[in-house]
Design an enzyme around this catalytic site. Structure first.
Site, PDB file in Angstrom:
ATOM      1  N   THR A   1       4.902  -4.955   6.291  1.00  0.00           N
ATOM      2  CA  THR A   1       4.516  -3.690   6.913  1.00  0.00           C
ATOM      3  C   THR A   1       3.067  -3.698   7.362  1.00  0.00           C
ATOM      4  O   THR A   1       2.216  -4.376   6.756  1.00  0.00           O
ATOM      5  CB  THR A   1       4.715  -2.533   5.914  1.00  0.00           C
ATOM      6  OG1 THR A   1       4.196  -1.320   6.472  1.00  0.00           O
ATOM      7  CG2 THR A   1       4.009  -2.801   4.604  1.00  0.00           C
TER       8      THR A   1
ATOM      9  N   TYR B   1       2.492   1.831  -1.941  1.00  0.00           N
ATOM     10  CA  TYR B   1       3.520   1.164  -1.141  1.00  0.00           C
ATOM     11  C   TYR B   1       2.930  -0.024  -0.382  1.00  0.00           C
ATOM     12  O   TYR B   1       3.436  -1.150  -0.467  1.00  0.00           O
ATOM     13  CB  TYR B   1       4.152   2.149  -0.151  1.00  0.00           C
ATOM     14  CG  TYR B   1       4.876   1.464   0.973  1.00  0.00           C
ATOM     15  CD1 TYR B   1       6.002   0.673   0.722  1.00  0.00           C
ATOM     16  CD2 TYR B   1       4.432   1.584   2.287  1.00  0.00           C
ATOM     17  CE1 TYR B   1       6.660   0.020   1.755  1.00  0.00           C
ATOM     18  CE2 TYR B   1       5.077   0.934   3.318  1.00  0.00           C
ATOM     19  CZ  TYR B   1       6.191   0.154   3.057  1.00  0.00           C
ATOM     20  OH  TYR B   1       6.820  -0.501   4.087  1.00  0.00           O
TER      21      TYR B   1
END
Length: 326
Positions: A117, A141
């Site tokens: 990501t 995250y």
């Protein structure tokens, strides 16, 4: 047919990758615990119900299906939730990935495509982000994804387990035939939330932050069509099969769109008004995240073909009407 193990293959991006693997002559074998995935998204190969943290389960799946490579999507991915409950993210994302890597080593499978990501970069002041930009995740995250990438570097050096880490920017859109698409519970992604408003399923779209240092005050993101992401994943499998070394590449278009621009383009495309509610900034959100995709183009031969925002909106709308329109 060559088997590819797709961990988290019943989810949004994973299912589109299974579709593309099948179209490219591979046999996708899905592993999913269905906490967020959808059983009706598993259409192009067998499915094994189980959890990436279960070593005995994973080893049994490896023994029965003998995959040549693995795609790994099984991660928790809500920025806000990770801030409130980081323990969930370290358990699922980090512990699950470590277990998968250990099982791959134990069964001699040395090729991994990892769903990473742009959140590993955090705040960034430049026009676009390339792979060498400083890493500074703003949320647990993003940090768990960065930890997983570091583990893959270490396993590459120690055990020859080669990986391609695909650092997505904002996955969006849906299969053009509307067989599968975006369906999260709860939904947190901008485009499906805007389409909910267009369908009358919610009254308004909340815009988190109106005071970012951007032309219209809303955050800027690089939206990439999920089918372009799927194409990149299959190209990454092929790259590893040819003996390509471990690497990380960004997947994006190089062009950013603000939240308000996405809403405005959706209004224009659908000829429907979208009501907006202003809300404060969310913890963990960066001002702008826009990819420099040159490395993916050079090393994988990949170029996005469906990622113009009007095409993304059209494909997403077709799916959204089918799935949620009644």
């Amino acid at each position: 047919m060559t088997a590819v193990l797709v961990v988290g293959g019943a989810g949004y991006v994973g299912s589109h990758c299974c579709q593309e693997l099948h179209a490219s002559g591979y046999r996708p074998v899905v592993i999913d615990n269905f906490t967020t995935g959808h059983r009706d998204f598993v259409r192009w190969g067998p499915c094994e119900d189980g959890d990436v943290r279960d070593r005995d389960f994973l080893l049994d799946v490896f023994d029965r299906h003998k995959p040549a490579a693995v795609m790994h999507f099984a991660a928790k991915s809500l920025v806000g939730e990770s801030v409130d409950h980081p323990e969930i993210y370290y358990d699922n994302n980090v512990s699950g990935t470590l277990n998968l890597l250990n099982c791959m080593v134990a069964r001699g499978v040395s090729e991994l495509v990892f769903s990473s990501t742009c959140a590993i970069y955090g705040a960034h002041g430049g026009a676009t982000i390339d792979e060498d930009c400083a890493k500074g995740p703003l949320s647990p995250y993003g940090f768990t994804k960065l930890v997983c990438e570091q583990m893959m570097d270490d396993f590459s050096q120690a055990y020859g387990l080669r990986s391609v880490r695909l650092r997505y920017f904002n996955a969006s859109g849906a299969d053009p035939k509307a067989e599968i698409g975006e369906h999260h519970v709860p939904e947190t992604h901008l485009i499906p939330l805007v389409l909910d408003v267009a369908l009358g399923l919610r009254e308004a779209i909340r815009v988190f932050g109106s005071d970012y240092p951007t032309p219209d005050g809303s955050a800027i993101r690089d939206y990439i069509h999920v089918c372009d992401l799927a194409d990149a994943h299959v190209k990454a499998v092929d790259y590893l099969a040819r003996g390509g070394p471990t690497m990380a590449v960004n997947l994006g278009t190089g062009t950013g769109s603000s939240v308000l621009d996405v809403i405005g383009q959706t209004e224009a495309a659908l000829d429907r008004a979208i009501r907006i509610e202003a809300a404060p900034r969310r913890p963990g959100d960066a001002t702008a995240l826009v990819a420099n995709p040159a490395q993916a183009q050079a090393r994988l031969g990949w170029r996005p073909t469906r990622s113009a925002l009007p095409q993304i909106i059209a494909d997403a709308w077709r799916w959204h009407q089918k799935r949620f329109g009644g």
